[in-house]
Design an enzyme around this catalytic site. Structure first.
Site, PDB file in Angstrom:
ATOM      1  N   TRP A   1     -13.182   5.548  -3.044  1.00 48.74           N
ATOM      2  CA  TRP A   1     -14.011   5.689  -1.841  1.00 48.74           C
ATOM      3  C   TRP A   1     -15.515   5.785  -2.110  1.00 48.74           C
ATOM      4  CZ3 TRP A   1     -10.742  10.642  -1.036  1.00 48.74           C
ATOM      5  CH2 TRP A   1      -9.397  10.295  -0.895  1.00 48.74           C
ATOM      6  N   GLY A   2     -15.970   5.233  -3.229  1.00 52.67           N
ATOM      7  CA  GLY A   2     -17.400   5.275  -3.523  1.00 52.67           C
ATOM      8  C   GLY A   2     -17.877   6.612  -4.063  1.00 52.67           C
TER       9      GLY A   2
ATOM     10  N   ASP B   1       0.862  -1.197   0.000  1.00 50.62           N
ATOM     11  CA  ASP B   1       0.000   0.000   0.000  1.00 50.62           C
ATOM     12  C   ASP B   1       0.892   1.240   0.000  1.00 50.62           C
ATOM     13  OD1 ASP B   1      -2.293   1.941   1.074  1.00 50.62           O
ATOM     14  OD2 ASP B   1      -3.296   0.075   0.526  1.00 50.62           O
ATOM     15  N   ASP B   2       0.406   2.313   0.579  1.00 46.81           N
ATOM     16  CA  ASP B   2       1.094   3.608   0.543  1.00 46.81           C
ATOM     17  C   ASP B   2       2.486   3.532   1.199  1.00 46.81           C
ATOM     18  OD1 ASP B   2       1.390   6.318   0.081  1.00 46.81           O
ATOM     19  OD2 ASP B   2      -0.461   6.891   1.089  1.00 46.81           O
TER      20      ASP B   2
ATOM     21  N   ARG C   1     -13.846   0.644  -5.077  1.00 48.73           N
ATOM     22  CA  ARG C   1     -14.301   0.865  -3.711  1.00 48.73           C
ATOM     23  C   ARG C   1     -15.675   1.540  -3.736  1.00 48.73           C
ATOM     24  NH1 ARG C   1     -10.356   1.862   0.288  1.00 48.73           N
ATOM     25  NH2 ARG C   1     -11.952   3.191   1.193  1.00 48.73           N
TER      26      ARG C   1
ATOM     27  N   LYS D   1      -3.409  -0.814  -6.935  1.00 48.31           N
ATOM     28  CA  LYS D   1      -4.478  -0.099  -6.216  1.00 48.31           C
ATOM     29  C   LYS D   1      -4.257   1.382  -6.474  1.00 48.31           C
ATOM     30  CE  LYS D   1      -5.974   0.951  -1.466  1.00 48.31           C
ATOM     31  NZ  LYS D   1      -5.910   0.494  -0.057  1.00 48.31           N
TER      32      LYS D   1
ATOM     33  N   ASP E   1     -13.013   4.521   3.984  1.00 45.68           N
ATOM     34  CA  ASP E   1     -12.097   3.527   4.560  1.00 45.68           C
ATOM     35  C   ASP E   1     -12.751   2.754   5.702  1.00 45.68           C
ATOM     36  OD1 ASP E   1     -10.274   4.569   2.823  1.00 45.68           O
ATOM     37  OD2 ASP E   1      -8.766   5.034   4.344  1.00 45.68           O
TER      38      ASP E   1
ATOM     39  N   ASP F   1      -5.466   5.169  -5.752  1.00 47.30           N
ATOM     40  CA  ASP F   1      -6.165   5.943  -4.721  1.00 47.30           C
ATOM     41  C   ASP F   1      -6.642   7.310  -5.230  1.00 47.30           C
ATOM     42  OD1 ASP F   1      -7.163   6.390  -2.150  1.00 47.30           O
ATOM     43  OD2 ASP F   1      -5.298   5.801  -1.152  1.00 47.30           O
TER      44      ASP F   1
HETATM   45  C1  GLA Z   1      -6.643   5.927   1.504  1.00 49.49           C
HETATM   46  C2  GLA Z   1      -7.165   4.564   1.064  1.00 49.49           C
HETATM   47  C3  GLA Z   1      -6.705   3.514   2.064  1.00 49.49           C
HETATM   48  C4  GLA Z   1      -5.195   3.505   2.147  1.00 49.49           C
HETATM   49  C5  GLA Z   1      -4.684   4.894   2.517  1.00 49.49           C
HETATM   50  C6  GLA Z   1      -3.170   4.977   2.415  1.00 49.49           C
HETATM   51  O1  GLA Z   1      -7.228   6.328   2.699  1.00 49.49           O
HETATM   52  O2  GLA Z   1      -8.555   4.566   0.955  1.00 49.49           O
HETATM   53  O3  GLA Z   1      -7.182   2.241   1.690  1.00 49.49           O
HETATM   54  O4  GLA Z   1      -4.652   3.102   0.905  1.00 49.49           O
HETATM   55  O5  GLA Z   1      -5.229   5.891   1.649  1.00 49.49           O
HETATM   56  O6  GLA Z   1      -2.693   6.258   2.680  1.00 49.49           O
END
Ligand code: GLA
Length: 361
Positions: free
Chosen positions: A153-154, A41-42, A170, A117, A174, A119
């Site tokens: 995020w929808g 991830d990040d 998504r 993924k 979150d 974002d």
């Molecule tokens: C967003 C995404 C999370 C995660 C964070 C990482 O909030 O929705 O799933 O990847 O960033 O910073």
């Protein structure tokens, strides 16, 4: 199905975390059950691009680069996922790919990455449809098969355009490791079932099972419901210290079979479907999904804080006559035309696989 670093490790990541995770997926038997993506991830890169404009993996966190990690995981029979952002920076302030789609897709492909993924932070208020398709096109142009996970995020109804753009999208904010967050994400996601199917999935966010914020029954509920609605099953706990009880949830092959069923239909709600009922927990919350070959799966969830009783006549889900009914957690099998549940505990679920008995003439 796979694993992602964010829910447990946040930015605290390095090569060892992903190697340990890969080895553990093999040793626990989870990889054989289908968990094959190991996703970064990040926070994996340096804060600045290099002179050629390329993103640079942090050499302290990833001494063998992303390529080195990819070959380590590929040698285990696993796949590697990476993360970027359809904006100028990632949510934690690392370089984003907006305007750099081709360069970055080429980097990911050249490092042998299998999943992205993507974002939504620092998106400059540009519409999603200006930001997500360019990365789709850049990934496709690499000719490498890369699963494209849209993480906005929808927002902007991704279920409408997601299927033309990526492989999952998504549907929610979150998740956090709490019953109420899991409940909200499940509810929000459940309203878009008709848009999901093989090749394109609604994503109510990654699993929190094993992270400590919910009870055993609550995690069983979380996992069961994600399986019913064909959500990506992305584990989010520390694989290095996974407990037997967490493993017993994540490795329930009957539940996984519902999730991975070839029909790929998302379960739909038939009882207690309004959000007010989730909050009050007065009625049983029931989801049904048809499965390949004529079986059906049913989940009965008690979101409330009192034990409940519930009876489901199978005719209500289109099954007339007797059926074989298997409880996918206790493994009990019965033959009946009705399911009686007495004493369904608070914050818990029952999941059944129902096989109609055909009457030979
Ligand atoms: C967003 C995404 C999370 C995660 C964070 C990482 O909030 O929705 O799933 O990847 O960033 O910073």
């Amino acid at each position: 199905m796979g694993w992602n670093s964010w829910n447990h490790f946040g930015c605290n990541i390095n090569e060892t975390v992903f190697q340990t995770t890969g080895n553990q997926l093999i040793q626990t038997g989870l990889s054989k059950l289908g968990y094959i993506y190991v996703n970064i991830d990040d926070c994996w890169s340096l804060k600045s691009r290099d002179a050629e404009g390329q993103i640079v993996p942090d050499p302290i966190k990833f001494p063998n680069g992303i390529t080195g990690l990819a070959s380590y995981l590929h040698n285990l029979g696993l796949k590697l996922g990476i993360y970027s952002d359809a904006g100028t920076e990632t949510c934690q302030g690392y370089p984003g790919s907006l305007g750099h789609e081709v360069t970055d897709a080429n980097s990911f492909a050249s490092w042998n990455v299998d999943y992205l993924k993507y974002d939504n932070c620092f998106n400059q208020n540009l519409p999603a449809l200006q930001r997500y398709p360019p990365m789709r096109d850049a990934l496709n142009a690499t000719k490498r098969e890369i699963f494209y996970s849209i993480c906005n995020w929808g927002q902007e109804n991704p279920w409408i355009w997601g299927n033309n753009t990526g492989n999952s999208w998504r549907t929610t904010p979150d998740i956090s490791d709490h019953w109420s967050s899991m409940m909200l994400n499940f509810y929000m996601n459940s309203r878009h079932g008709k848009y999901a199917g093989p090749g394109g999935w609604n994503d109510p966010d990654m699993l929190e099972v094993g992270n400590g914020g919910m009870t055993f029954n609550e995690y069983v509920t979380h996992f069961s419901l994600w399986a019913m609605v064909k959500a990506p099953l992305i584990i989010g706990c520390d694989m290095g210290s996974i407990s037997q009880s967490t493993l017993s949830i994540l490795s329930n092959a009957d539940i996984i079979a519902i999730n991975q069923d070839p029909l790929g239909t998302q379960a739909e709600c038939i009882n207690g479907c309004e959000y007010i009922n989730y909050i009050s927990g007065v009625q049983a919350n029931v989801f049904v999904v048809p499965l390949d070959g004529g079986d059906k799966a049913v989940s009965v969830t008690n979101w409330g804080t009192y034990n409940m009783t519930y009876t489901l006549d199978l005719i209500k889900i289109g099954i007339s006559g007797q059926a074989t009914i298997k409880d996918l957690w206790t493994k009990e099998v019965q033959t009946a035309n009705v399911i009686h549940i007495t004493g369904l505990q608070k914050h818990s679920v029952k999941v059944y696989r129902i096989t109609p008995i055909s009457i030979d003439e």
